[in-house]
Design an enzyme around this catalytic site. Structure first.
Site, PDB file in Angstrom:
ATOM      1  CB  CYS A   1      -3.975   1.347   8.839  1.00 21.63           C
ATOM      2  SG  CYS A   1      -2.286   0.957   8.396  1.00 21.63           S
TER       3      CYS A   1
ATOM      4  CB  THR B   1      -0.880   0.010   1.259  1.00 23.68           C
ATOM      5  OG1 THR B   1      -0.063  -0.402   2.355  1.00 23.68           O
ATOM      6  CG2 THR B   1      -2.042  -0.938   1.115  1.00 23.68           C
TER       7      THR B   1
ATOM      8  CG  PHE C   1      -4.306   5.130   6.840  1.00 17.96           C
ATOM      9  CD1 PHE C   1      -3.228   4.285   6.600  1.00 17.96           C
ATOM     10  CD2 PHE C   1      -4.221   6.444   6.401  1.00 17.96           C
ATOM     11  CE1 PHE C   1      -2.089   4.743   5.941  1.00 17.96           C
ATOM     12  CE2 PHE C   1      -3.087   6.915   5.745  1.00 17.96           C
ATOM     13  CZ  PHE C   1      -2.014   6.055   5.511  1.00 17.96           C
TER      14      PHE C   1
HETATM   15 MN1  MNH Z   1      -2.416  -0.767   6.712  1.00 17.28          MN
HETATM   16  C1  MNH Z   1      -5.159  -2.259   8.145  1.00 17.28           C
HETATM   17  C2  MNH Z   1      -4.467   0.968   4.603  1.00 17.28           C
HETATM   18  C3  MNH Z   1       0.293   0.905   5.495  1.00 17.28           C
HETATM   19  C4  MNH Z   1      -0.347  -2.769   8.585  1.00 17.28           C
HETATM   20  N1  MNH Z   1      -4.437  -0.688   6.434  1.00 17.28           N
HETATM   21  C5  MNH Z   1      -5.407  -1.345   7.146  1.00 17.28           C
HETATM   22  C6  MNH Z   1      -6.698  -0.955   6.676  1.00 17.28           C
HETATM   23  C7  MNH Z   1      -6.503  -0.058   5.657  1.00 17.28           C
HETATM   24  C8  MNH Z   1      -5.083   0.124   5.520  1.00 17.28           C
HETATM   25  C9  MNH Z   1      -7.591   0.621   4.836  1.00 17.28           C
HETATM   26  C10 MNH Z   1      -8.045  -1.473   7.195  1.00 17.28           C
HETATM   27  C11 MNH Z   1      -8.516  -2.578   6.281  1.00 17.28           C
HETATM   28  C12 MNH Z   1      -9.850  -3.198   6.680  1.00 17.28           C
HETATM   29  O1  MNH Z   1     -10.618  -2.616   7.438  1.00 17.28           O
HETATM   30  O2  MNH Z   1     -10.072  -4.320   6.201  1.00 17.28           O
HETATM   31  N2  MNH Z   1      -2.146   0.633   5.278  1.00 17.28           N
HETATM   32  C13 MNH Z   1      -3.111   1.214   4.535  1.00 17.28           C
HETATM   33  C14 MNH Z   1      -2.500   2.190   3.641  1.00 17.28           C
HETATM   34  C15 MNH Z   1      -1.157   2.185   3.905  1.00 17.28           C
HETATM   35  C16 MNH Z   1      -0.938   1.199   4.945  1.00 17.28           C
HETATM   36  C17 MNH Z   1      -3.276   3.024   2.614  1.00 17.28           C
HETATM   37  C18 MNH Z   1      -0.036   3.007   3.313  1.00 17.28           C
HETATM   38  C19 MNH Z   1      -0.188   4.120   2.648  1.00 17.28           C
HETATM   39  N3  MNH Z   1      -0.388  -0.910   6.976  1.00 17.28           N
HETATM   40  C20 MNH Z   1       0.553  -0.065   6.454  1.00 17.28           C
HETATM   41  C21 MNH Z   1       1.843  -0.352   7.013  1.00 17.28           C
HETATM   42  C22 MNH Z   1       1.654  -1.398   7.891  1.00 17.28           C
HETATM   43  C23 MNH Z   1       0.252  -1.749   7.856  1.00 17.28           C
HETATM   44  C24 MNH Z   1       3.125   0.391   6.678  1.00 17.28           C
HETATM   45  C25 MNH Z   1       2.655  -2.071   8.779  1.00 17.28           C
HETATM   46  C26 MNH Z   1       3.804  -1.575   9.157  1.00 17.28           C
HETATM   47  N4  MNH Z   1      -2.708  -2.272   8.081  1.00 17.28           N
HETATM   48  C27 MNH Z   1      -1.707  -2.978   8.707  1.00 17.28           C
HETATM   49  C28 MNH Z   1      -2.307  -3.968   9.579  1.00 17.28           C
HETATM   50  C29 MNH Z   1      -3.704  -3.810   9.467  1.00 17.28           C
HETATM   51  C30 MNH Z   1      -3.923  -2.728   8.527  1.00 17.28           C
HETATM   52  C31 MNH Z   1      -1.555  -4.967  10.419  1.00 17.28           C
HETATM   53  C32 MNH Z   1      -4.785  -4.600  10.221  1.00 17.28           C
HETATM   54  C33 MNH Z   1      -5.024  -3.895  11.554  1.00 17.28           C
HETATM   55  C34 MNH Z   1      -6.130  -4.534  12.364  1.00 17.28           C
HETATM   56  O3  MNH Z   1      -7.133  -4.961  11.792  1.00 17.28           O
HETATM   57  O4  MNH Z   1      -5.997  -4.563  13.580  1.00 17.28           O
END
Ligand code: MNH
Length: 463
Positions: free
Chosen positions: A408, A273, A401
């Site tokens: 996130c 992402t 996010f």
């Molecule tokens: Mn990320 C959940 C978007 C970077 C680790 N992330 C989510 C969700 C979104 C999202 C939207 C919720 C999805 C859902 O409800 O099903 N994340 C992003 C975006 C970026 C991003 C747009 C960068 C730009 N994410 C990151 C990074 C990490 C990460 C960097 C780790 C270092 N994300 C996660 C994790 C979850 C999540 C782990 C699940 C969290 C949970 O449900 O407790």
């Protein structure tokens, strides 16, 4: 939910449903075209199932209420869940491992943790710049999304787990990335009915999928073994939290299989992402020379006119316009393009009855273009995110996010990493895109620009 009163795409085909205009390789973009004219809530029929799609900010505000709705993992996530089980992203909120992993990993995402990641993020950004310096010296171009993927995989590998993928030493992507891309595509396409020929053509074989998963598991087992062998001592990173610290309240640990699944989850969620967001941001910046020169002014104000800079942790917060550019890129193309929400009990959505268990898909590119909130929604305009601008806006109109409890966990990590890298790139290079390039978007689990290449030129000759 009674879907008979909801608008649906106009050309409905008996039995198969709303397949008109559906491109199985670009489900999000076709969905967006199908429902854009249908208003804040609509329904699509895909074979036997009905998908309620929401893009109106007022309705998303309701779905964001964690007391009435929860993350729904039963729509697009089951194929991924078959790979990583009840790790953080794919767990149901009520499963014990969700809360446990959330509590164990939270200390790895504090401000103090970000300050510890900063030098690692910087080290990896220098490796990207070294690569681009070499390209600049010989006048070559490079694929932006591929290079941003090198940057972000390397960053989460090193900062999260003390593992080097040596993404920059090699012309071809790391085998983990190739396997991961195929596994995600296989998972994505397994949402289509098995008898569709296109599914078999695009998805590859079940045997390939098994060996790809095995390669990912092997890679991760090596990373964990290296840490257990004591190579990096007790680093307070993601792996350290899981192996050593445990739950801050009662020291309870995750089991080894779950830890492996968490590592795979973070390697996937932690880079795909962010790399897409950076690539979109660069694309939009190059399409708007006035914005680019303002950004350039900002980075020169912070770092001066010399390339030999030592960016401090606190510099990143000063780069307000760079941050706005990323925010705006994530508005137009949220690289994690949607999530589903399920009613916990019988309730209503915009006055419509919902039964416990009924669910709806939040389609983020649609929400982020809700005409009730955003004027000229298709125009790239980072000033929408100027300090204070969000105050007059519907607070649930922007969710790149995700939301609430299940938002996130890596948001600050991603923002720090991306602002730092984008600012360093703008500070150091003039980027020359192909003048004929028109944005095309590739989809896997995430979105990213397809075939977007730039030729980097050093702005200043001396190092
Ligand atoms: Mn990320 C959940 C978007 C970077 C680790 N992330 C989510 C969700 C979104 C999202 C939207 C919720 C999805 C859902 O409800 O099903 N994340 C992003 C975006 C970026 C991003 C747009 C960068 C730009 N994410 C990151 C990074 C990490 C990460 C960097 C780790 C270092 N994300 C996660 C994790 C979850 C999540 C782990 C699940 C969290 C949970 O449900 O407790």
């Amino acid at each position: 939910m009674d879907t008979t009163l909801l608008p649906h795409p106009p050309y409905r085909v008996p039995i198969v449903g709303d397949v008109w205009g559906m491109d199985p390789r670009r489900p999000i973009q076709s969905m967006l075209r199908q429902v854009r004219e249908l208003g804040p809530i609509s329904v699509r029929k895909m074979f036997a199932s009905e998908i309620v799609t929401v893009g109106g900010a007022e309705l998303v505000a309701e779905l964001s209420d964690d007391r009435r709705f929860a993350k729904y993992v039963g729509f697009h996530l089951p194929p991924l869940r078959r790979v990583v089980g009840d790790a953080l992203f794919t767990a149901d909120t009520d499963e014990p491992n969700w809360q446990l992993a959330h509590d164990i990993l939270a200390p790895a995402f504090t401000r103090e943790a970000m300050m510890a990641y900063h030098p690692i993020m910087l080290e990896v950004a220098w490796e990207l710049l070294d690569r681009w310096d070499a390209l600049a010296a010989v006048g070559h171009s490079t694929d932006v999304a591929a290079d941003m993927t090198r940057l972000t995989l390397e960053t989460i590998g090193r900062a999260g787990f003390g593992h080097r993928f040596t993404s920059f030493g090699n012309e071809r992507p790391h085998p983990f990335v190739a396997a991961m891309v195929r596994v995600l595509r296989y998972a994505d396409l397994s949402l289509l009915p098995p008898w569709l020929p296109i599914r078999r053509v695009l998805a590859g074989s079940a045997g390939q999928n098994r060996s790809d998963i095995a390669l990912m598991e092997r890679t991760v087992d090596e990373v964990i073994a290296a840490r257990r062998a004591g190579a990096q001592g007790d680093a307070p990173d993601l792996l350290g939290q899981m192996l050593k610290a445990g739950n801050p309240v009662n020291a309870e640990r995750l089991d080894p299989v779950n830890i492996r699944n968490q590592v795979i989850t973070f390697l996937i969620a932690g880079h795909e992402t962010t790399s897409g967001a950076l690539a979109f941001a660069i694309h939009y910046l190059l399409s708007q020379p006035e914005t680019l020169s303002r950004v350039r002014q900002e980075v020169d104000d912070v770092w001066g006119a010399c390339d030999a800079v030592q960016p401090a942790y606190a510099d990143v917060a000063k780069l307000r316009l760079v941050r706005s550019v990323l925010d705006e890129a994530l508005r137009l193309w949220p690289t994690a393009p949607g999530y589903a929400r399920v009613a916990r009990d019988d309730t209503t959505l915009g006055g419509r009855q919902m039964r416990a268990g009924d669910w709806a898909l939040v389609l983020l590119p649609l929400l982020h273009r809700d005409p009730a909130v955003w004027d000229e929604p298709d125009r790239f305009d980072p000033d929408r995110f100027a300090p204070g601008a969000a105050r007059s806006r519907q607070p649930h109109a922007y969710k790149p996010f995700g939301s609430g409890l299940r938002a996130c966990i890596g948001r600050q990590f991603a923002i720090h990493e991306a602002v730092l890298a984008l600012a360093l790139i703008v500070h150091r290079y003039d980027l020359e895109p192909d003048p004929d390039y028109r944005l095309r978007i590739a989809e896997s689990l995430t979105l990213k620009p397809h075939g977007f290449r730039v030729r980097p030129h050093r702005r200043r000759t001396a190092g």
